[in-house]
Design a protein around this motif. Structure first.
Motif, PDB file in Angstrom:
ATOM      1  N   ALA A  51       0.850  -1.202   0.000  1.00 17.26           N
ATOM      2  CA  ALA A  51       0.000   0.000   0.000  1.00 17.26           C
ATOM      3  C   ALA A  51       0.875   1.236   0.000  1.00 17.26           C
ATOM      4  N   PRO A  52       1.574   1.443  -1.084  1.00 17.19           N
ATOM      5  CA  PRO A  52       2.545   2.544  -1.073  1.00 17.19           C
ATOM      6  C   PRO A  52       1.888   3.910  -0.942  1.00 17.19           C
ATOM      7  N   PHE A  53       0.723   4.091  -1.547  1.00 15.10           N
ATOM      8  CA  PHE A  53       0.058   5.396  -1.480  1.00 15.10           C
ATOM      9  C   PHE A  53      -0.346   5.706  -0.052  1.00 15.10           C
ATOM     10  N   ILE A  54      -0.925   4.697   0.620  1.00 10.53           N
ATOM     11  CA  ILE A  54      -1.372   4.876   1.999  1.00 10.53           C
ATOM     12  C   ILE A  54      -0.167   5.154   2.890  1.00 10.53           C
ATOM     13  N   ALA A  55       0.935   4.439   2.618  1.00  7.66           N
ATOM     14  CA  ALA A  55       2.140   4.618   3.431  1.00  7.66           C
ATOM     15  C   ALA A  55       2.599   6.062   3.342  1.00  7.66           C
ATOM     16  N   LEU A  56       2.598   6.611   2.147  1.00  8.02           N
ATOM     17  CA  LEU A  56       3.042   7.996   1.986  1.00  8.02           C
ATOM     18  C   LEU A  56       2.067   8.958   2.618  1.00  8.02           C
ATOM     19  N   ALA A  57       0.797   8.675   2.447  1.00 13.12           N
ATOM     20  CA  ALA A  57      -0.209   9.525   3.058  1.00 13.12           C
ATOM     21  C   ALA A  57      -0.064   9.489   4.568  1.00 13.12           C
ATOM     22  N   GLN A  58       0.264   8.298   5.117  1.00 14.71           N
ATOM     23  CA  GLN A  58       0.440   8.147   6.561  1.00 14.71           C
ATOM     24  C   GLN A  58       1.558   9.066   7.036  1.00 14.71           C
ATOM     25  N   VAL A  59       2.625   9.018   6.321  1.00 16.07           N
ATOM     26  CA  VAL A  59       3.773   9.841   6.737  1.00 16.07           C
ATOM     27  C   VAL A  59       3.448  11.325   6.615  1.00 16.07           C
ATOM     28  N   ALA A  60       2.827  11.651   5.471  1.00 22.24           N
ATOM     29  CA  ALA A  60       2.574  13.072   5.213  1.00 22.24           C
ATOM     30  C   ALA A  60       1.499  13.618   6.139  1.00 22.24           C
ATOM     31  N   VAL A  61       0.349  12.900   6.200  1.00 23.04           N
ATOM     32  CA  VAL A  61      -0.801  13.437   6.957  1.00 23.04           C
ATOM     33  C   VAL A  61      -0.601  13.247   8.452  1.00 23.04           C
ATOM     34  N   TYR A  62      -0.348  11.979   8.855  1.00 20.05           N
ATOM     35  CA  TYR A  62      -0.266  11.700  10.286  1.00 20.05           C
ATOM     36  C   TYR A  62       1.022  12.207  10.907  1.00 20.05           C
ATOM     37  N   ALA A  63       2.097  11.478  10.483  1.00 16.15           N
ATOM     38  CA  ALA A  63       3.377  11.799  11.117  1.00 16.15           C
ATOM     39  C   ALA A  63       3.773  13.236  10.836  1.00 16.15           C
ATOM     40  N   GLY A  64       3.341  13.755   9.721  1.00 14.32           N
ATOM     41  CA  GLY A  64       3.652  15.134   9.370  1.00 14.32           C
ATOM     42  C   GLY A  64       2.662  16.101   9.967  1.00 14.32           C
ATOM     43  N   ALA A  65       1.548  16.327   9.225  1.00 16.40           N
ATOM     44  CA  ALA A  65       0.621  17.399   9.544  1.00 16.40           C
ATOM     45  C   ALA A  65      -0.021  17.271  10.926  1.00 16.40           C
ATOM     46  N   ILE A  66      -0.618  16.129  11.219  1.00 11.59           N
ATOM     47  CA  ILE A  66      -1.389  16.001  12.456  1.00 11.59           C
ATOM     48  C   ILE A  66      -0.481  16.114  13.665  1.00 11.59           C
ATOM     49  N   MET A  67       0.650  15.425  13.607  1.00 10.22           N
ATOM     50  CA  MET A  67       1.530  15.435  14.774  1.00 10.22           C
ATOM     51  C   MET A  67       2.135  16.815  14.977  1.00 10.22           C
ATOM     52  N   VAL A  68       2.392  17.510  13.857  1.00 13.46           N
ATOM     53  CA  VAL A  68       2.897  18.883  14.011  1.00 13.46           C
ATOM     54  C   VAL A  68       1.849  19.722  14.711  1.00 13.46           C
ATOM     55  N   LEU A  69       0.612  19.501  14.337  1.00 16.84           N
ATOM     56  CA  LEU A  69      -0.492  20.236  14.966  1.00 16.84           C
ATOM     57  C   LEU A  69      -0.534  19.965  16.467  1.00 16.84           C
ATOM     58  N   PHE A  70      -0.367  18.665  16.803  1.00 19.85           N
ATOM     59  CA  PHE A  70      -0.343  18.292  18.221  1.00 19.85           C
ATOM     60  C   PHE A  70       0.740  19.029  18.963  1.00 19.85           C
ATOM     61  N   LEU A  71       1.948  18.908  18.404  1.00 22.57           N
ATOM     62  CA  LEU A  71       3.090  19.536  19.068  1.00 22.57           C
ATOM     63  C   LEU A  71       2.871  21.032  19.209  1.00 22.57           C
ATOM     64  N   PHE A  72       2.309  21.604  18.163  1.00 21.76           N
ATOM     65  CA  PHE A  72       2.053  23.036  18.162  1.00 21.76           C
ATOM     66  C   PHE A  72       1.123  23.406  19.302  1.00 21.76           C
TER      67      PHE A  72
END
Lengths: 170, 715, 100
Positions: A51-72
């Motif tokens: 599931a390469p698309f999902i994997a990238l989305a996971q990194v971008a959306v979750y590990a990236g955007a959402i977690m940055v929001l959390f930390l923020f």
């Protein structure tokens, strides 16, 4: 297929360890960082599971955007640590006991069904590719897709309304 | 159709029978709806309204005549059914007309005499309604009169006891309505109304007997129809004589009420409060003879019960003598005739009681002629007096001679009359004929019929014969007294001096009736070959219609006694002697010459033996006291105040209080409130679960997840 | 290839850890992150089954879950910020105004 097992077990250990880290860390920043590790491990699992698309989305959306929001938010509120004693003393032991029961039940399922596991066949090269996902999204799942866009808009408006400062009434 | 094809010869009009009732009903309906308008619009309105009523009665008479002609050819008669009336289980009553010689005799009398009286009433009521100040009642009078004819026709033509009872009550109602015709007049303004009430109530007692008899008849025979009952009667007499005795005695009670016999006769003298044509038609000629007809109709039952026959005879003959003596002491011209009527009805009842049905019916017919004649003539006399009085009052010269008693002048008091022979010639002659007929002097009608009764009595019922003969003596005496007081001597008042004869419409019926009274005896002369009436009734009464014999000693004796009685009357009341008596100053003068000879007895006669007072003392006052007691003590104090207010209302209040406080508040409300409190308490506890901590909620969801998963795995 | 039930077992363990986090932690943000962990464990199961049944639908669902999670985080964090503004605290044990 040893390599498969090594990868799986290694990533599983990372995922569980980072999960426990999230659970046990006193500082919210550490918890967030643990969660990022966890998400990343899961993203690798997605790659393994074709599931390469999902994997990238996971990194971008979750590990990236959402977690940055959390930390923020954590940093914005300065809420890394909470003081005071626990108010619900019996909640924690009960939760732990229940969690153990749930694990036991899962183990039971696992043991019962392990023998009947069907072997997993190979998949075509473009299975899980962005093209395949896109095709599915814009054909069979067009309506949910559009509804999701409305949901996101609503969430956006909601977030703005909630965080806006109340204007003093004249 | 209703009847089989003619077997024997002669014309048949049987199916016209219902019209004897329909004609009067049509007449009364017409007058009821249009009479008032006709009276208002037309100057001849009274003649039209009265004429229509008379025509209705006359057509009824015509039908009766046609029925009589039919019976000549078919003497067995016929039952003409009209409609079903009541059908309940075994009870089947129909409207059916019994056309036989007995009923047609009654029809002829009722409609024939009735028609003459209707015609007479056109003239009589013309003055009466004006004299009494309410001309609008003219119509009502004729409506009631036609209603009476209809009811009487139902009475005599019914083929069952229930139909007879309908007529019986119908004529009672008409009697009540017509006695109270001038309901606002009389003593204290309610005298006439009280008289009507008295007639009604007294008749109710008799009707009660009739009803008991009717119930027993149905119970015993299972039907009300005459011919079925009469067929079964001998059988019942053998098996259940008590029932027949009860029926006949109860019927006798009905007879004493309707035909004014002892002890229920008291209403008839008071009934004279009605207009004179009413007295003539209802209270002399027809209605009061219904009792005689009833016994004659029930002949086949009565002959089976000798005890009942004995009682009927006893009641009849005692009444005959009793009333005849009272008549001697009366001064009111109509009261004398009223007691005379009671007495003559006693003759008839005694006759039918003895089993001399033909004699009884014969006397009924002749009595209808001469008593109607006498009453109508007395009406003519009364109006002649009123005209005289009117004349005096409107003549200033004459008015001065009146001695202050102008307003309480009584035109019916015979003491105010005298010498009317000269002023009212026609009335005098017809009255004389009626009186001679009533007194039983040959060869007028009354002699033949009375003699037949006496002849029958002399054979088997010697005690009744003695009583009736004595009554006949008194009859001749009081009629002589009346004739002499009214028509002979000098006029004793200015009114009598100026009395005027009545117009032709009044006197014409009188002359017809006078002729009938004179020759009426011809229908049943007691000689061989002349018993037409007996043979006529034989077809209905069968073996019980034995022809009367002519017993010469009886006839001679009664004629001799009557003549002696007349002579005695002449001796006491002749013009010269009565004028001498009248010349005595008022303070020392007794009210009647007879008082000088039989003082205290005369007082008793004048006061009617105090029977009314006796009834008041024995029945009415105790009854009123009892009703007061029942009303005040039982009903008001006991029932209303105590039982109703205290027991029912108080008890109910107590019960409601108990229900409201103990059951409703204490039980139901408490249960509902308790439930609410319980819910509240449970909710208070359950509220604690709602901690407000999100983590608690999550925990409970988690518990649910674990349990459900566990269940899925372990099931 | 590792059999699919191992993935599901891992998913279950991660889910339990997330649930424990929700139940035991008082810091609203950490509770939130635990919820995200639970969502991810579900996503993992989705993808594993998609691979196992060779159906792309599983992956599409994961995509949707991510979108919903993003919306949820946006609103959730806004709520936390709003609560913090009034209470100056994000201890969820002190947010019990709806107590019965």
């Amino acid at each position: 297929m040893l390599i498969d097992w090594i990868i799986f077990l290694g990533l599983a250990l990372v995922a569980i360890a980072s999960g426990l880290g999230l659970l046990l860390s006193k500082n919210a920043i550490y918890a967030a960082l643990n969660l990022i590790v966890n998400f990343t491990a899961i993203a690798i699992f997605y790659l393994v599971l074709a599931a390469p698309f999902i994997a990238l989305a996971q990194v971008a959306v979750y590990a990236g955007a959402i977690m940055v929001l959390f930390l923020f938010v954590i940093m914005l509120l300065g809420a890394e640590r909470l003081g005071g004693a626990s108010t619900l003393r019996w909640q924690r032991p009960l939760a732990v006991v229940l969690a153990l029961i749930l694990i036991a039940e899962t183990a039971l399922v696992f043991i019962n069904r392990s023998g009947a596991a069907a072997p997993i066949g190979a998949v075509s090269a473009d299975f899980g590719s962005p093209a395949a996902i896109g095709e599915s999204l814009f054909s069979a799942y067009l309506l949910p897709f559009e509804v999701i866009s409305v949901l996101l808009l609503a969430a956006m408006v909601g977030a703005i309304v909630l965080t806006r400062k109340r204007e003093q009434k004249a | 159709m209703f009847f089989e094809e003619a077997v024997s010869s002669g014309p048949q009009f049987f199916n016209l029978a219902p019209w004897i009732v329909f004609f009067p009903v049509i007449g009364l309906l017409f007058n009821m709806f249009f009479g008032g308008r006709i009276l208002e619009r037309s100057r001849a309105g009274e003649k039209i309204v009265g004429g229509i009523a008379s025509l209705a009665a006359g057509l009824s008479f015509l039908v009766s005549v046609l029925l009589a002609i039919s019976l000549n050819g078919h003497p067995e008669g016929m039952v003409v059914p009209l409609a079903d009336w009541i059908n309940i289980g075994d009870l089947n009553i129909r409207w059916a007309f019994q056309v036989d010689t007995l009923s047609v005799t009654m029809m002829l009398v009722v409609s024939g005499v009735g028609t003459l009286i209707h015609i007479y009433a056109i003239g009589y009521m013309h003055e009466d309604v004006r004299h009494n100040g309410d001309p609008s009642r003219f119509r009502r009078f004729f409506v009631f009169m036609n209603l009476f004819i209809a009811a009487m026709m139902i009475l005599v033509s019914g083929d069952n006891y229930m139909m007879l009872f309908v007529g019986w009550e119908g004529v009672g109602l008409c009697s009540y309505l017509l006695i109270g015709f001038w309901y606002e007049k009389g003593k204290d303004g309610i005298g006439n109304a009280l008289a009507a009430k008295k007639a009604m109530v007294t008749n109710r007692i008799g009707d009660f007997g009739f009803l008991l008899a009717a119930f027993t008849i149905f119970w015993t025979f299972g039907t009300f129809e005459f011919h079925t009952i009469f067929e079964k009667a001998p059988e019942i007499a053998a098996t259940n004589p008590g029932a027949l005795l009860f029926i006949t005695i109860c019927l006798l009670i009905g007879v004493t009420g309707k035909s004014a016999q002892l002890p229920l006769y008291v209403w008839l003298p008071d009934a004279m409060a009605g207009p004179t044509p009413v007295s003539a038609l209802i209270h002399a000629a027809t209605m009061v003879t219904a009792g005689v007809y009833l016994v004659a109709r029930s002949a086949e039952i009565y002959v089976l019960v000798p005890t009942a026959q004995f009682w009927v005879t006893l009641v009849g003959s005692v009444t005959a003598l009793f009333a005849a003596t009272i008549a001697v002491g009366q001064f009111d011209i109509k009261k004398v005739l009223a007691y005379s009527t009671i007495s003559q009805l006693g003759f008839m009842v005694a006759a039918v009681g003895m089993g001399a049905f033909v004699a009884g019916m014969f006397h009924l017919v002749t009595h209808a002629f001469f008593k109607a004649l006498l009453f109508l003539s007395s009406g003519s006399v009364i109006q002649g007096m009123e005209r005289g009085h009117h004349h005096v009052e409107h003549d200033p010269k004459l008015k001065k001679q009146l001695k202050g008693h102008a307003h309480d002048f009584d035109p019916q008091d015979m003491r105010n009359m005298g010498g009317l022979r000269e002023r009212m010639k026609t009335t005098y002659w017809v009255y004389l004929i009626g009186a001679i007929a009533l007194a039983g002097i040959p060869p007028l009608a009354g002699f033949w019929s009375k003699d037949e009764i006496l002849a029958d009595a002399s054979k088997e019922f010697s005690w009744a014969y003695i009583l009736l003969t004595l009554a006949a003596i008194f009859t001749a005496f009081y009629m002589t007294r009346q004739i002499l007081m009214v028509f002979f001597g000098k006029a004793r008042t200015l009114a009598a001096e100026h009395a005027e004869e009545s117009p032709l419409i009044v006197t014409a019926p009188l002359m017809i009736l006078a002729v009938l009274s004179f020759f009426g005896g011809l229908i049943n002369l007691p000689f061989d070959g002349f018993h037409q009436f007996a043979h006529w009734l034989e077809h209905t009464l069968g073996e019980y219609a034995h022809a009367g014999e002519f017993i010469l000693p009886v006839a001679l004796l009664s004629t001799a006694l009557a003549l002696i009685s007349v002579a005695l009357g002449w001796w006491l009341y002749n013009a010269r002697r009565y004028e001498e008596f009248w010349a005595i100053p008022a303070a020392r003068r007794p009210d009647d010459p007879l008082r000088a000879y039989i003082g205290p007895i005369y007082e008793a006669l004048k006061n009617k033996y105090w029977v009314d007072e006796l009834y008041w003392a024995v029945f009415l006052n105790p009854y009123i006291d009892l009703s007061r007691f029942l009303a005040d003590v039982i009903d008001w104090r006991f029932w209303h105040d105590w039982f109703h207010d205290k027991v029912i209302m108080g008890g109910y209040n107590l019960l409601t209080r108990l229900l409201a406080i103990r059951i409703d508040l204490g039980g139901i409300d408490a249960a509902a409130n308790g439930l609410a409190v319980l819910t509240q308490r449970i909710a208070d506890r359950l509220r604690q679960v709602q901690t407000g901590y999100v983590r608690n909620y999550a925990l409970s969801i988690f518990v649910g997840v674990v349990i459900i998963l566990g269940y899925l795995l372990l099931r | 290839m590792t059999p699919i039930q191992y993935y599901t077992a891992l998913s279950a363990i991660l889910f339990t850890i997330g649930a424990l986090g929700v139940l035991t932690r008082r810091n609203a943000i950490i509770v939130f992150m635990s919820v995200e962990l639970m969502l991810n464990s579900a996503n993992l199961a989705f993808v594993a089954f998609a691979r196992s049944f060779q159906s792309i639908s599983g992956q599409v669902f994961v995509f949707f879950v991510m979108a919903v999670a993003a919306a949820e985080v946006a609103v959730g964090l806004a709520l936390i910020v709003a609560i913090f503004r009034t209470k100056h605290n994000i201890n969820i044990d002190q947010i019990n105004s709806l107590r019965g």
